[in-house]
Design an enzyme around this catalytic site. Structure first.
Site, short mmCIF file in Angstrom:
data_model
loop_
_atom_site.label_atom_id
_atom_site.label_comp_id
_atom_site.label_asym_id
_atom_site.label_seq_id
_atom_site.Cartn_x
_atom_site.Cartn_y
_atom_site.Cartn_z
N HIS A 50 0.84 -1.19 0.00
CA HIS A 50 0.00 0.00 0.00
C HIS A 50 0.89 1.26 0.00
O HIS A 50 2.02 1.23 0.47
CB HIS A 50 -0.91 0.01 1.22
CG HIS A 50 -2.03 -0.97 1.14
ND1 HIS A 50 -3.03 -1.01 2.07
CD2 HIS A 50 -2.31 -1.95 0.25
CE1 HIS A 50 -3.89 -1.96 1.76
NE2 HIS A 50 -3.47 -2.56 0.66
N GLU A 52 0.77 3.98 1.75
CA GLU A 52 1.18 4.46 3.07
C GLU A 52 2.38 3.69 3.60
O GLU A 52 3.28 4.27 4.21
CB GLU A 52 0.01 4.36 4.07
CG GLU A 52 -1.19 5.21 3.70
CD GLU A 52 -2.24 4.47 2.86
OE1 GLU A 52 -3.41 4.83 2.98
OE2 GLU A 52 -1.88 3.53 2.12
N CYS A 75 -6.75 2.23 5.01
CA CYS A 75 -7.51 1.05 5.45
C CYS A 75 -7.49 0.95 6.97
O CYS A 75 -6.53 1.32 7.63
CB CYS A 75 -6.97 -0.23 4.81
SG CYS A 75 -5.24 -0.61 5.15
N CYS A 85 -3.14 0.28 7.31
CA CYS A 85 -2.42 1.54 7.07
C CYS A 85 -2.73 2.57 8.15
O CYS A 85 -1.84 3.33 8.54
CB CYS A 85 -2.73 2.07 5.68
SG CYS A 85 -2.00 1.03 4.39
#
Length: 149
Positions: A50, A52, A75, A85
């Site tokens: 992801h 992040e 998320c 995240c």
């Protein structure tokens, strides 16, 4: 630079991965400490890692007290069971998270924002949302947790 400038950079990052992230949306994340970009990330090929995660890894200790600009709500839960995240941003000590668009996925849908706020992280949503929403026109998130496990 302004909040808008940093969010535009996150949107530009996300655009580079549209159509390349599988079932996951293309997300951009920019981490800023004292007005300087210290980390950037974009969702990886096939949806992992992801944005992040990548931005936090690049920022390292400089993420503490920083502001994260993210194109889509982080998320709040991961289908893999790994740290979400929102958890990672809170653990890193990010002071504020600015998000362009809400994420309707059951893995976010307010959960990310809730987790961040519960951890004492300031959360703002909607900055340049009209510019970012086109990134997610084709994004069809899972309807339930069970459908992704």
């Amino acid at each position: 630079m302004t909040d808008q400038d940093f969010m535009r950079r996150a949107i530009a990052l996300a655009r580079t991965q549209v159509g390349r992230t599988g079932d996951n949306p293309a997300v951009g994340c920019v981490i800023v400490q004292a007005g300087e970009v210290v980390g950037e990330g974009v969702t990886g090929e096939g949806g992992r890692p992801h944005a992040e995660e990548l931005a936090l890894a690049q920022a390292g200790a400089q993420a503490s007290g920083a502001v994260a600009y993210v194109t889509l709500e982080p998320c709040g839960e991961r289908s893999s069971g790994a740290a979400s995240c929102s958890e990672l941003l809170a653990r890193a000590g990010v002071e504020r998270v600015v998000v362009a668009c809400a994420d309707p996925s059951v893995f976010a849908a307010g959960r990310g924002a809730e987790r961040l706020r519960a951890s004492g992280v300031a959360f703002d949503q909607g900055l340049l949302g009209s510019e970012a929403e086109g990134l997610y026109a084709a994004y069809a998130p899972a309807k339930s947790l069970e459908s992704r496990r």
